[in-house]
Design a protein around this motif. Structure first.
Motif, PDB file in Angstrom:
ATOM      1  N   GLY A 136     -92.443  53.211  86.257  1.00 43.15           N
ATOM      2  CA  GLY A 136     -91.716  52.067  87.027  1.00 43.15           C
ATOM      3  C   GLY A 136     -90.712  51.633  85.799  1.00 43.15           C
ATOM      4  N   SER A 137     -89.798  50.591  86.553  1.00 47.53           N
ATOM      5  CA  SER A 137     -88.789  50.044  85.589  1.00 47.53           C
ATOM      6  C   SER A 137     -89.335  49.354  84.350  1.00 47.53           C
ATOM      7  N   ASP A 138     -90.559  48.835  84.249  1.00 45.79           N
ATOM      8  CA  ASP A 138     -91.091  48.176  83.058  1.00 45.79           C
ATOM      9  C   ASP A 138     -91.802  48.879  82.222  1.00 45.79           C
ATOM     10  N   GLY A 139     -91.659  50.268  82.111  1.00 46.00           N
ATOM     11  CA  GLY A 139     -92.250  51.021  80.909  1.00 46.00           C
ATOM     12  C   GLY A 139     -93.605  51.694  81.282  1.00 46.00           C
ATOM     13  N   VAL A 140     -94.112  51.287  82.337  1.00 45.97           N
ATOM     14  CA  VAL A 140     -95.539  51.619  82.516  1.00 45.97           C
ATOM     15  C   VAL A 140     -95.284  52.937  83.516  1.00 45.97           C
ATOM     16  N   GLY A 141     -96.457  53.927  83.223  1.00 53.88           N
ATOM     17  CA  GLY A 141     -96.304  55.034  84.180  1.00 53.88           C
ATOM     18  C   GLY A 141     -97.486  55.912  84.019  1.00 53.88           C
ATOM     19  N   THR A 142     -97.497  57.166  84.523  1.00 51.08           N
ATOM     20  CA  THR A 142     -98.795  58.150  84.541  1.00 51.08           C
ATOM     21  C   THR A 142     -98.098  59.493  84.026  1.00 51.08           C
ATOM     22  N   ALA A 195     -95.306  46.703  71.266  1.00 47.68           N
ATOM     23  CA  ALA A 195     -94.377  45.897  72.228  1.00 47.68           C
ATOM     24  C   ALA A 195     -93.598  46.678  72.975  1.00 47.68           C
ATOM     25  N   GLU A 196     -93.096  47.876  72.669  1.00 44.66           N
ATOM     26  CA  GLU A 196     -92.218  48.759  73.569  1.00 44.66           C
ATOM     27  C   GLU A 196     -93.014  49.947  73.984  1.00 44.66           C
ATOM     28  N   SER A 197     -92.576  50.205  75.320  1.00 41.03           N
ATOM     29  CA  SER A 197     -93.299  51.188  76.107  1.00 41.03           C
ATOM     30  C   SER A 197     -93.150  52.550  75.270  1.00 41.03           C
ATOM     31  N   PRO A 198     -94.394  53.428  75.277  1.00 42.90           N
ATOM     32  CA  PRO A 198     -94.138  54.661  74.611  1.00 42.90           C
ATOM     33  C   PRO A 198     -94.152  55.745  75.495  1.00 42.90           C
ATOM     34  N   LEU A 199     -93.810  55.436  76.671  1.00 47.25           N
ATOM     35  CA  LEU A 199     -94.194  56.444  77.890  1.00 47.25           C
ATOM     36  C   LEU A 199     -93.163  57.578  77.608  1.00 47.25           C
ATOM     37  N   LYS A 200     -91.966  57.377  77.322  1.00 47.79           N
ATOM     38  CA  LYS A 200     -90.842  58.599  77.255  1.00 47.79           C
ATOM     39  C   LYS A 200     -91.273  59.367  76.041  1.00 47.79           C
ATOM     40  N   GLY A 201     -91.852  58.705  74.726  1.00 50.84           N
ATOM     41  CA  GLY A 201     -92.119  59.336  73.601  1.00 50.84           C
ATOM     42  C   GLY A 201     -93.391  60.308  73.787  1.00 50.84           C
ATOM     43  N   VAL A 257     -99.917  54.655  80.858  1.00 53.85           N
ATOM     44  CA  VAL A 257     -99.328  53.472  80.180  1.00 53.85           C
ATOM     45  C   VAL A 257     -99.288  52.303  81.056  1.00 53.85           C
ATOM     46  N   ALA A 258     -99.832  51.298  80.391  1.00 56.87           N
ATOM     47  CA  ALA A 258     -99.839  49.863  81.072  1.00 56.87           C
ATOM     48  C   ALA A 258     -99.396  48.783  80.258  1.00 56.87           C
ATOM     49  N   LYS A 259     -99.033  47.654  80.871  1.00 53.15           N
ATOM     50  CA  LYS A 259     -98.341  46.716  80.130  1.00 53.15           C
ATOM     51  C   LYS A 259     -99.719  45.368  80.144  1.00 53.15           C
ATOM     52  N   THR A 260     -99.887  44.956  78.826  1.00 56.17           N
ATOM     53  CA  THR A 260    -100.772  43.980  78.713  1.00 56.17           C
ATOM     54  C   THR A 260    -100.272  42.610  78.068  1.00 56.17           C
ATOM     55  N   ASP A 261    -100.906  41.831  78.050  1.00 55.55           N
ATOM     56  CA  ASP A 261    -100.579  40.604  77.239  1.00 55.55           C
ATOM     57  C   ASP A 261    -100.431  40.775  75.664  1.00 55.55           C
ATOM     58  N   ASP A 262    -101.244  41.793  75.381  1.00 55.82           N
ATOM     59  CA  ASP A 262    -100.813  42.348  74.041  1.00 55.82           C
ATOM     60  C   ASP A 262     -99.839  43.444  73.683  1.00 55.82           C
ATOM     61  N   GLY A 263     -99.118  44.041  74.716  1.00 60.00           N
ATOM     62  CA  GLY A 263     -98.052  44.968  74.370  1.00 60.00           C
ATOM     63  C   GLY A 263     -98.434  46.092  75.417  1.00 60.00           C
ATOM     64  N   TYR A 264     -98.085  47.353  75.207  1.00 59.92           N
ATOM     65  CA  TYR A 264     -98.450  48.496  75.873  1.00 59.92           C
ATOM     66  C   TYR A 264     -99.639  49.169  75.519  1.00 59.92           C
TER      67      TYR A 264
END
Length: 150
Positions: free
Chosen positions: A112-118, A88-94, A132-139
């Motif tokens: 982006g501000s919503d935790g998605v990115g490359t 449920a939490e963005s793993p991008l920084k980790g 990293v993308a956000k889906t209905d099931d989480g990231y």
């Protein structure tokens, strides 16, 4: 030695297979494996909810459930793509921290501000990207990795 053009072709084939395979995995079989084999000139292992055999242990993967794994090519031209449902939490920084700690140089990090990115990363042996993308099931975290050619 594998030419850069062939590496790019293999990477494109992998990305196409990842994008198309879920739609084709239902009722009528999976013809993508033979198409990707023809495009890459090598062996392809499609599908499965596990890390593909031979995935480089030097590349740290985020914890989570593997949704899809693929390996294409042979020898030095072998490439990998893995999609992981990370929660449920963005793993991008980790992910960026884990890659840096593992000795990879971060070439690009866009978010982006919503935790998605490359993240684009390289080492002497491997090059790759994580989306990293956000889906209905989480990231989800989608990794594409190939030999760097250095």
């Amino acid at each position: 030695m594998i030419s850069p053009k062939r590496r790019i072709s293999a990477s494109i084939a992998i990305v196409l297979a990842v994008g198309i395979t879920p739609a084709l995995s239902g009722c009528f079989g999976n013809p993508i494996e033979s198409l990707v084999e023809q495009a890459t000139g090598g062996q392809v292992d499609l599908g499965g909810k596990e890390i593909p055999e031979g995935f480089p242990s030097e590349v740290p993967l985020v914890a989570g459930d593997v949704q899809f794994g693929i390996a294409a090519g042979e020898g030095d031209s072998r490439g990998y793509n893995v999609t992981i449902l990370a929660g449920a939490e963005s793993p991008l920084k980790g992910i960026e921290t884990e890659l840096s700690d593992a000795g990879f140089e971060i070439q690009l990090q866009g978010s982006g501000s919503d935790g998605v990115g490359t993240i684009i990363f390289t080492s002497d042996a491997w090059a790759g990207g994580v989306i990293v993308a956000k889906t209905d099931d989480g990231y989800t975290a989608n990794y594409t990795v190939a030999a760097s050619g250095n």
